[in-house]
Design a protein around this motif. Structure first.
Motif, PDB file in Angstrom:
ATOM      1  N   ASP A 674       0.808  -1.211   0.000  1.00 46.85           N
ATOM      2  CA  ASP A 674       0.000   0.000   0.000  1.00 46.85           C
ATOM      3  C   ASP A 674       0.844   1.264   0.000  1.00 46.85           C
ATOM      4  N   GLY A 675       2.174   1.144   0.066  1.00 48.21           N
ATOM      5  CA  GLY A 675       3.057   2.300  -0.044  1.00 48.21           C
ATOM      6  C   GLY A 675       3.145   3.161   1.189  1.00 48.21           C
ATOM      7  N   ASP A 676       2.821   2.632   2.376  1.00 43.37           N
ATOM      8  CA  ASP A 676       2.910   3.433   3.595  1.00 43.37           C
ATOM      9  C   ASP A 676       4.352   3.792   3.943  1.00 43.37           C
ATOM     10  N   LEU A 677       5.291   2.984   3.496  1.00 44.94           N
ATOM     11  CA  LEU A 677       6.700   3.238   3.757  1.00 44.94           C
ATOM     12  C   LEU A 677       7.472   3.116   2.450  1.00 44.94           C
ATOM     13  N   ARG A 678       8.220   4.182   2.104  1.00 47.52           N
ATOM     14  CA  ARG A 678       8.963   4.196   0.851  1.00 47.52           C
ATOM     15  C   ARG A 678      10.387   4.664   1.098  1.00 47.52           C
ATOM     16  N   PHE A 679      11.323   3.936   0.504  1.00 48.11           N
ATOM     17  CA  PHE A 679      12.732   4.324   0.533  1.00 48.11           C
ATOM     18  C   PHE A 679      13.164   4.675  -0.891  1.00 48.11           C
ATOM     19  N   ARG A 680      14.056   5.648  -0.970  1.00 52.96           N
ATOM     20  CA  ARG A 680      14.562   6.055  -2.275  1.00 52.96           C
ATOM     21  C   ARG A 680      16.005   6.499  -2.139  1.00 52.96           C
ATOM     22  N   ILE A 681      16.825   6.105  -3.100  1.00 52.32           N
ATOM     23  CA  ILE A 681      18.204   6.575  -3.137  1.00 52.32           C
ATOM     24  C   ILE A 681      18.516   6.989  -4.568  1.00 52.32           C
ATOM     25  N   SER A 682      19.092   8.183  -4.711  1.00 55.86           N
ATOM     26  CA  SER A 682      19.359   8.748  -6.028  1.00 55.86           C
ATOM     27  C   SER A 682      20.821   9.134  -6.144  1.00 55.86           C
ATOM     28  N   TYR A 683      21.338   8.973  -7.348  1.00 52.96           N
ATOM     29  CA  TYR A 683      22.705   9.396  -7.658  1.00 52.96           C
ATOM     30  C   TYR A 683      22.652  10.231  -8.923  1.00 52.96           C
ATOM     31  N   SER A 684      23.328  11.374  -8.916  1.00 52.49           N
ATOM     32  CA  SER A 684      23.358  12.228 -10.101  1.00 52.49           C
ATOM     33  C   SER A 684      24.770  12.715 -10.345  1.00 52.49           C
ATOM     34  N   GLN A 685      25.081  12.917 -11.615  1.00 55.89           N
ATOM     35  CA  GLN A 685      26.402  13.393 -12.017  1.00 55.89           C
ATOM     36  C   GLN A 685      26.228  14.302 -13.221  1.00 55.89           C
ATOM     37  N   ALA A 686      26.785  15.488 -13.156  1.00 57.64           N
ATOM     38  CA  ALA A 686      26.692  16.457 -14.249  1.00 57.64           C
ATOM     39  C   ALA A 686      28.091  16.902 -14.641  1.00 57.64           C
ATOM     40  N   GLU A 687      28.341  16.913 -15.950  1.00 60.91           N
ATOM     41  CA  GLU A 687      29.650  17.306 -16.467  1.00 60.91           C
ATOM     42  C   GLU A 687      29.472  18.484 -17.421  1.00 60.91           C
ATOM     43  N   GLU A 688      30.247  19.544 -17.197  1.00 60.33           N
ATOM     44  CA  GLU A 688      30.280  20.672 -18.103  1.00 60.33           C
ATOM     45  C   GLU A 688      31.722  20.910 -18.519  1.00 60.33           C
ATOM     46  N   ALA A 689      31.923  21.935 -19.356  1.00 61.89           N
ATOM     47  CA  ALA A 689      33.260  22.171 -19.895  1.00 61.89           C
ATOM     48  C   ALA A 689      34.276  22.446 -18.794  1.00 61.89           C
ATOM     49  N   ASP A 690      33.903  23.178 -17.755  1.00 61.42           N
ATOM     50  CA  ASP A 690      34.861  23.556 -16.720  1.00 61.42           C
ATOM     51  C   ASP A 690      34.399  23.181 -15.317  1.00 61.42           C
ATOM     52  N   SER A 691      33.427  22.276 -15.196  1.00 63.82           N
ATOM     53  CA  SER A 691      32.966  21.888 -13.870  1.00 63.82           C
ATOM     54  C   SER A 691      32.310  20.514 -13.913  1.00 63.82           C
TER      55      SER A 691
END
Length: 739
Positions: A674-691
């Motif tokens: 029923d979704g009373d308890l939810r866990f979530r883990i996220s990973y993100s990575q962004a690449e630009e020319a100088d960062s």
């Protein structure tokens, strides 16, 4: 309006509650909500060349309490009252190894009581209400700022049998702050009515606005009258079928200013039909099916430009029956915290509003059912968030006449909450210059459309319209003629063809002289429906413009393929070749490719792949290439576990070389069906020319019990540039209790 204190408001509310206590105990509905939020963040930044280390810390505690009561006094009479209280304490501290540190504290309290009475009946309706908002901000410098807003509103609706219905709306807003920098009163009155008789439809609208500034004793008064008549009829003559549509519209606007050099926003000649586009990654071109028109209610609340709003650009816009002048767009934001409890407050939006990037596009195509929508980007003069009216105001450098307009932005995924739209409106501007204190504008538009169906397989449409705008002072006059014809013809069970030709003539007259512009646009398409889910269109289109500043010309050939190979696999492919002559006479060649696929091999797996690339060759500059792509994969591992990953990139080569890319991955786990308890883990990575930026974010959502929910989240990551290295952490918690 006199200043008020928090104790006096609380005392008044308490007295009102005691007076109505017997009715409250028998109220039809009582809603109580407590919303507690805490957010903290800290970061450490190290300079690569200097070794200098700086640290920053910040925290914010927000308490929001809301009370609503509804009571049906009589069968058709309902009373509603309530109040909301919000307090936010924020602190921040900066420590630098080479410089002196800095600290700041801010405490903001907001109280918003309201009361309204609503009368409903099949023939008439009445709604009267009052709402106030008092905001007090205490700074660590000892300074205290106050904003006091009172709003009175009333509406009356009359729906007589066989007579025109009448809708009347009035609103007064009183604003004052302390220290005194603003003290104004604004009144808005609108009247709308419509009537249908056989094939005719009559419409009239009035809008009036008076704004008085008590500080400098200045006043702005504006009036707008908008009348329109439509006629539509279908008939048969000598076995041929015809349909006729004709309309006449006259709009008269005037404004009076107590001070010269003022301007005021006036509603556009047409309200327009709102629409939105969820994923507008290529905003200069859309397929018609991507445009979702808004029906009854407020579907614009589907658009969220805050947290959890997605990573792709979204657009909202308006479509008009005829070309309409637009200079400003208002996007009203939703304050429906009952259905959207994660909405940010106006103060929170004001802090992050400057982080949003906006674009404005217009489309002049007069075709009722176009094969494609090509948009032209227009320059934006300013974008402001009006904290008083709770809306974004997007202003153009110069007004445009367009059949469709849209505003595009990319959601702020790192925002502390949601920012949802409510509605969109278009405005034009009236102003005076020099010593004038009054201005007047008159707009007229007449259109005629004739449709002819000689046989079932062939349809012809002809349309013509004339528009004229006059303004004074300035003694300027603009007029335009638009003529166009389009057809559709079924060649065989597989092939069909479509074509259109449009000509627009514009004349601009002023004391300085007269300008005459002419635009031609045309297209011819052949479509083949080879199978139920496989079709191709070959489209040749062109545009030619002759203006006093110079001539431009564009011709393009597009091959569009829409394929659904089998259930769960579809693909759209566009190949385009264009030859353009720019305003300065330079020749330009553009080749582009756009590919979009959707794959659903089974109910548990969904994949989307989009790719676009364009090559530009131009006489006086280096050849350029731009390509972008996106891949998304959603995998429902089990009923309680799902994973989502996406990859985005954009590369540009030519005079300026640049590249950006981002990767996102998250896993969701709901231990209980029923979704009373939810866990979530996220990973993100962004690449630009100088960062480059990398972060990981675990979170938990728990429905503790009936009316109680808990939300916890943590984010940690690193951002590296050529100059510095920054480590950051943040934590958020939210407890919501409602009854």
């Amino acid at each position: 309006m006199s200043a008020r204190s928090v104790p006096s408001i609380i005392s008044t509310a308490a007295a009102l509650l005691l007076l109505l206590l017997p009715d409250i105990l028998h109220a039809d509905g009582i809603s109580l909500t407590a919303d507690l939020r805490y957010f903290s963040s800290d970061s450490e930044t190290t300079g690569k060349t200097t070794g200098n280390v700086s640290e920053s810390e910040s925290s914010r505690l927000t308490q929001r309490y809301h009370f609503d009561l509804t009571r049906r006094i009589y069968p058709n009479l309902k009373l509603g009252l309530g109040t909301s209280y919000e307090n936010e304490d924020a602190t921040s501290r900066i420590i630098d190894s080479d410089l002196a540190g800095a600290e700041s504290d801010r405490s903001e309290t907001s109280i918003s009581p309201y009361v309204n009475v609503r009368l409903t009946d099949p023939f008439y309706g009445l709604n009267l209400g009052y709402r106030s908002r008092d905001v007090e901000t205490d700074l660590n410098s000892g300074e205290t700022r106050k904003i006091m807003i009172d709003q009175y509103h009333g509406s009356f609706n009359w729906n007589p049998v066989d007579l025109p219905p009448v809708n009347l709306n009035f609103r007064r807003t009183e604003l004052r702050d302390d220290p005194l920098t603003a003290d104004s009163t604004g009144d808005t009155l609108s009247l709308n009515t419509r009537y249908k008789y056989r094939g005719y439809r009559f419409q009239y609208g009035f809008s009036g606005n008076d704004t008085y500034n008590h500080l400098d004793d200045s006043e702005i008064r504006s009036r707008s009258h908008n009348g329109k008549v439509d006629y539509a009829k279908a008939f048969t003559y000598k076995e041929d079928r015809f349909n006729v549509n004709a309309s006449a519209r006259i709009v008269q606007r005037n404004a009076q200013f107590s001070r010269p050099g003022s301007t005021v926003d006036i509603p556009a000649a047409e309200l327009g039909t709102p629409f939105y586009i969820f994923d507008d990654s290529l905003p200069t071109g859309n397929d018609p099916f991507e445009v979702i028109e808004v029906g009854a209610g407020n579907p614009l609340t589907d658009i969220n430009i805050g947290r959890d709003g997605g990573i792709n650009p979204v657009s909202v816009g308006l479509g008009f029956d005829n070309s309409t002048e637009v200079a400003t767009i208002y996007i009203q934001l939703s304050d429906d915290t009952e259905n959207f409890p994660d909405l940010l407050s106006p103060s929170q939006i004001a802090e992050i509003a400057g982080s949003l990037a906006w674009q404005f596009y217009s489309n002049d195509d007069q075709t009722v059912d176009p094969l494609e929508l090509d948009w032209t980007e227009r320059s934006i003069s300013s974008v402001t968030y009006n904290i008083i009216e709770h809306r974004f105001e997007i202003r153009l450098v110069s007004a445009v006449d367009a059949r469709r307009v849209k505003v595009t932005t990319t959601p702020l995924t790192l925002a502390p909450g949601e920012i949802r739209y409510n509605n969109i409106r278009a405005f034009t501007i009236l102003g005076v210059s020099g010593d004038s204190r009054e201005t007047e504008a008159l707009s007229q538009n007449y259109s005629f459309k004739l449709g002819w169906v000689p046989v079932e397989k062939t349809i012809f449409n002809y349309h013509v319209s004339y528009g004229e705008q006059e303004s004074d002072p300035g003694d300027s006059k603009n007029s335009s003629w638009i003529n166009g014809i389009n057809f559709r013809h079924v060649l065989s069970p597989i092939f069909s063809t479509y074509g259109r030709v449009n000509r627009t003539d514009r004349i601009r007259s002023s004391p300085q002289g007269e300008e005459h512009d002419t635009d031609h646009s045309y297209s011819l398409a052949v479509k083949g429906d080879y199978f139920e889910k496989l079709s191709q269109s070959l489209i040749f289109s062109g545009f030619n413009s002759k203006k006093s500043r110079g001539d431009t010309d564009s011709k393009s050939l597009t091959l569009r393929t829409n394929a659904g190979f089998y259930t769960g696999l579809s693909m759209n492919l566009d190949l385009r070749y264009s030859l353009n002559t720019l305003l300065n006479g330079v020749e330009q060649t553009v080749k582009s490719l756009t590919l979009a696929t959707n794959i659903r091999p089974n109910s548990k797996l969904v994949a989307n792949f989009n790719y676009s690339s364009s090559w530009v060759e131009q006489d006086d500059r280096v050849d350029g290439r731009t390509q972008s792509g996106r891949a998304q994969l959603l995998w429902s591992v089990t009923e309680t576990v799902s994973a989502f990953t996406s990859y985005n990139f954009r590369e540009q080569e030519g005079i300026i070389d640049s590249s950006t890319s981002s990767r996102d991955f998250n896993v969701n786990w709901s231990p209980f069906p029923d979704g009373d308890l939810r866990f979530r883990i996220s990973y993100s990575q962004a690449e630009e020319a100088d960062s480059s930026t990398k972060s990981i974010s675990p979170s938990l959502t728990w429905k503790v019990g009936p009316g109680i929910s808990l939300d916890l989240g943590y984010n940690t990551g690193t951002r590296e540039t050529i100059r510095e290295l920054r480590d950051f952490d943040s934590f958020r918690a939210r407890l919501r209790i409602f009854y």
